[in-house]
Write an enzyme that holds these catalytic residues in place. Sequence first.
Site: not given
Ligand SMILES: C[S@@+](CC[C@H](N)C(=O)[O-])C[C@H]1O[C@@H](n2cnc3c(N)ncnc32)[C@H](O)[C@@H]1O
Length: 421
Positions: A250-253, A255-256, A272, A317, A370
Amino acid sequence: MLQIQRFAAQTVANVLSGTSLNATLDSVWRRHRQLTASERGAIQDICYGTLRHLGQLRAVLDQLAPKPIAIPELRALLLCALYQLEYSEAAPYAVVDSAVECAAQIGSEHVKSFANAVLRNYQRRRDVLLANAAALDEGRWSYAGWWIERMRRDFGAEAERILEIGNRHPPMTLRANVRRGSADEYLHRLRQTGLDARKLDNGALLLARPVPVDRLPGFGEGAVSVQDAGAQLAATLLDARDGMRVLDACAAPGGKTAHVMELADVDMTALDADAVRLQRVGSNLERLGLRARLQAADAAELDTWWNGNPFDRVLVDAPCSASGIVRRHPDIKWLRRASDIAGFVAQQQRLLDALWKVVARGGKLLYVTCSIFGEEDHATISNFAARHPDARILGGMPGRDGLLLPDEDHDGFYYALLQKD
Ligand SMILES: C[S@@+](CC[C@H](N)C(=O)[O-])C[C@H]1O[C@@H](n2cnc3c(N)ncnc32)[C@H](O)[C@@H]1O
């Protein structure tokens, strides 16, 4: 000021009807490209501040206008003006005059005199109105009632400190790119540029005051990123080493993802579900001089993206209520419903169950949210561990039971590191 109040009122009204603050502001910026950076800043300040203190402002407005205000934008305008009178440095006469003119644009002459009466009454009776508001839980803490109850249930005497932290302005925290130089070196660079900051225990650099990123030395060249100090624990806990195959599910945007890649030369796959947000992972990595395999997919649908090759490290994440980061997103306090939590938990379980299959034997999965709500955190992980006898929960998490409660220096997070036997 009139135009700024009008945009702020429209935005707050939109949020109160159920749209997120970020989405609403993005659409305002798109439709009104003529707005200058300082006008945008002023609109943002009013919107964030009004939503941060909404419980109090509503409790005040309910005393000043006991009958329901039928026009949502007018109600939002009065809340924004009350915020400005109580919390901003704008001259009170200017706030009131401009809000009254703004009310005239929204409705009739009657609406104009109503707005005038409400705001002047506030100025006359401020102390008693605020004292009455503070006698109510929502008026005192500015969170929905169910949220306040849950915090008291889960955190007892600590609840009020956590609620209060969530109503502060968030700090701006940096992560030095260790491929370009150490945190101490970057701290020195900041100070040479006239920016005051201090280094936290985990190396995160906390700025004394937020600044636009283009004022950060070397930002464009990838010397530094903006990332909360609590979020900076993820890459260290994941313990990825050179040569490992790593999945950020769950990478976007990004940071991690980027932090993991700054610390080790790994073979990174960043997934993502949101293809638009995934583009931001690409641009963040590019700025930092890093490369990963990017894929837009639902991480739980393994058939759509996985070739069967296991990963040594998996970062999940997960999407969550975001209850640990309300000071950055004050709209969450009002948009979330208690009933939403079960939906997040179901998504988290679904992602964990699917992604456990892609972890190599002996490999590790780091689950992050979070959120500080127990259902999304230790309950999700203990349910998961009960269903998966080959999952061992490793110790050594920060905070208690993996929970990092928000404080002055960082946001709230939950971390659980699992190893596959
Ligand atoms: C908490 S954010 C991630 C923040 C990111 N790891 C960072 O540190 O920048 C959660 C992310 O999970 C994605 N997401 C939600 N459901 C998902 C799924 N089933 N598969 C992949 N990504 C998913 C969302 O689009 C969102 O970008």
